[in-house]
Design an enzyme around this catalytic site. Structure first.
Site, short mmCIF file in Angstrom:
data_model
loop_
_atom_site.label_atom_id
_atom_site.label_comp_id
_atom_site.label_asym_id
_atom_site.label_seq_id
_atom_site.Cartn_x
_atom_site.Cartn_y
_atom_site.Cartn_z
CB SER A 15 -18.35 32.81 23.86
OG SER A 15 -18.33 34.07 24.50
CB ILE A 17 -25.27 34.15 28.52
CG1 ILE A 17 -24.82 33.75 29.94
CG2 ILE A 17 -26.77 34.40 28.49
CD1 ILE A 17 -25.01 34.85 31.00
CB SER A 138 -25.08 41.53 36.36
OG SER A 138 -24.37 40.79 37.32
CE1 TYR A 151 -20.37 42.96 34.00
CE2 TYR A 151 -20.90 42.25 36.23
CZ TYR A 151 -21.02 42.08 34.86
OH TYR A 151 -21.78 41.05 34.36
CE LYS A 155 -23.42 43.65 32.67
NZ LYS A 155 -24.01 43.23 31.39
N1 LIG Z 1 -21.48 34.57 33.20
C1 LIG Z 1 -21.92 35.21 34.27
O1 LIG Z 1 -21.74 34.75 35.41
C2 LIG Z 1 -22.68 36.50 34.11
C3 LIG Z 1 -23.35 37.00 35.23
C4 LIG Z 1 -24.06 38.18 35.11
C5 LIG Z 1 -24.12 38.84 33.89
N2 LIG Z 1 -23.45 38.35 32.82
C6 LIG Z 1 -23.54 39.08 31.55
O2 LIG Z 1 -23.90 38.19 30.51
C7 LIG Z 1 -23.46 38.71 29.26
C8 LIG Z 1 -22.75 37.62 28.46
O3 LIG Z 1 -21.54 37.29 29.13
P1 LIG Z 1 -20.98 35.80 29.20
O4 LIG Z 1 -21.03 35.39 30.61
O5 LIG Z 1 -21.62 34.95 28.18
O6 LIG Z 1 -19.43 36.07 28.86
P2 LIG Z 1 -18.53 35.74 27.59
O7 LIG Z 1 -18.49 34.28 27.33
O8 LIG Z 1 -17.26 36.47 27.84
O9 LIG Z 1 -19.31 36.41 26.37
C9 LIG Z 1 -19.28 37.77 26.11
C10 LIG Z 1 -19.84 38.01 24.72
O10 LIG Z 1 -19.90 39.42 24.49
C11 LIG Z 1 -19.29 39.72 23.25
N3 LIG Z 1 -18.63 41.03 23.33
C12 LIG Z 1 -17.88 41.51 24.37
N4 LIG Z 1 -17.42 42.72 24.08
C13 LIG Z 1 -17.90 43.03 22.85
C14 LIG Z 1 -17.74 44.16 21.99
N5 LIG Z 1 -17.02 45.24 22.38
N6 LIG Z 1 -18.34 44.15 20.77
C15 LIG Z 1 -19.05 43.07 20.39
N7 LIG Z 1 -19.24 41.97 21.14
C16 LIG Z 1 -18.65 41.96 22.36
C17 LIG Z 1 -18.28 38.59 23.01
O11 LIG Z 1 -18.12 38.38 21.62
P3 LIG Z 1 -16.74 38.59 20.82
O12 LIG Z 1 -15.63 38.25 21.75
O13 LIG Z 1 -16.87 37.68 19.65
O14 LIG Z 1 -16.77 40.03 20.43
C18 LIG Z 1 -18.99 37.40 23.63
O15 LIG Z 1 -19.83 36.78 22.68
C19 LIG Z 1 -22.58 39.91 29.60
O16 LIG Z 1 -23.34 41.10 29.45
C20 LIG Z 1 -22.25 39.69 31.07
O17 LIG Z 1 -21.95 40.89 31.75
C21 LIG Z 1 -22.73 37.19 32.90
#
Ligand SMILES: NC(=O)c1ccc[n+]([C@@H]2O[C@H](COP(=O)([O-])OP(=O)(O)OC[C@H]3O[C@@H](n4cnc5c(N)ncnc54)[C@H](OP(=O)(O)O)[C@@H]3O)[C@@H](O)[C@H]2O)c1
Length: 283
Positions: A15, A17, A138, A151, A155
């Protein structure tokens, strides 16, 4: 660098990013290893180019399983050119209301898990004297933001480990390390964020809903990596400004953050809920 033909491993590809990165990479002709826990979602992403995608599900904190997972990933095409440590989980709770177990979980998922995977992949890249490791930290990896103390801690740790690793392997072995610093990006990150008792928040917030489109974020990340950038901000507006203030005028930034913290404390003292719309930014 072109991604055509490159073997790229993306964690958290089910899902947000990670999915957008995987989509763009498959579109660019890369061979992509897709990891996450939800097999059905990974298969959905892989369907764009099934002959160039490997679905490799695993729980990132299952450290005992990691050596076998890395063996499978490496064996698929006999190498990994690029590893993108993207899987992660965020937080929405005040430190005053957050249990130690939540801090432990955030450190495990957001810091130790990408470290553990990287520790197993780097020696193989060192042997080949080539490779590229990326990690999604982040803006919260540089700026300590209210409601995200655990968090932010994890990070920030990510930035420290991967910067130090780069120092050790970049010139010595020709391996690149890119640290990515996104601000708010339109994903499920706020829905999946942990609250003080360790449960998932279960709903999004305005900043994420109004954040950068995920395909735009993926393009900035992949273009920056292709240029060999060591640090890649993926932010705009006040979030990009906060990154600059952190080094150029930290006192001003701390004043702004303290004001936000005071506002949240007032809500808490009055027994009012810290409403999603009160959350000013995902960092
Ligand atoms: N969106 C933002 O605004 C933002 C900003 C700064 C940083 N980030 C960082 O970007 C990255 C991606 O986040 P996102 O925004 O795309 O959120 P997201 O849609 O919630 O995606 C998170 C992804 O991480 C995987 N995941 C989480 N826990 C896991 C585990 N224990 N084992 C294996 N896979 C795991 C999930 O896969 P499953 O559920 O299939 O396991 C999912 O594919 C994260 O590191 C987040 O901290 C996001």
């Amino acid at each position: 660098m072109s991604y055509q033909g490159k073997v790229v491993w993306v964690t958290g590809a089910s899902s947000g990013i990670g999915e957008a990165l995987a989509n763009a990479l498959l579109h660019s002709g890369a061979q992509v290893i897709l990891s996450g826990r939800r097999v059905g979602e990974l298969e959905r992403v892989a369907a764009a180019a099934p002959d160039r995608a490997l679905v490799l599900p695993f729980e990132t904190t299952d450290y005992d399983a990691l050596p076998q997972v890395v063996e499978q990933a490496w064996a698929w095409r006999g190498r990994i050119d690029v590893l993108i440590n993207n899987a992660g989980v965020s937080q929405r709770s005040l430190a005053l209301d957050t249990r130690l177990e939540v801090y432990r979980q955030l450190i495990e998922v957001d810091y130790l898990a990408p470290l553990a995977l990287t520790q197993l992949v780097v020696p193989r890249m060192v042997e080949r004297r080539t490779g590229h490791i990326a990690v999604i930290s982040s803006v919260a990896g540089k700026v300590g933001t209210p409601l995200r103390s655990g968090y932010c801690g994890a990070k920030h740790a990510v930035v420290g480990y991967f910067d130090a690793l780069r120092g050790e392997i970049e010139q010595a072995y020709g391996i690149r390390v890119s640290v990515i610093l996104p601000g708010s990006v339109q994903t499920s990150v706020a829905v999946n964020a942990l609250v003080g008792d360790g449960s998932s928040r279960g709903r999004s917030d305005a900043n994420i809903e109004n954040g950068m489109p995920v395909a735009t974020a993926a393009k900035i990340i992949l273009d920056g990596m292709a240029e060999g950038k060591r640090e890649i901000p993926v932010a705009e507006g006040k979030e990009l400004a906060a990154l600059h203030l952190r080094t150029q005028d930290p006192e001003r930034l701390f004043d702004m953050l303290a004001k936000e913290g005071a506002r949240l404390a007032t809500l808490r003292e009055e027994g009012r809920s810290i409403d999603p719309s009160d959350i000013r930014s995902e960092r």
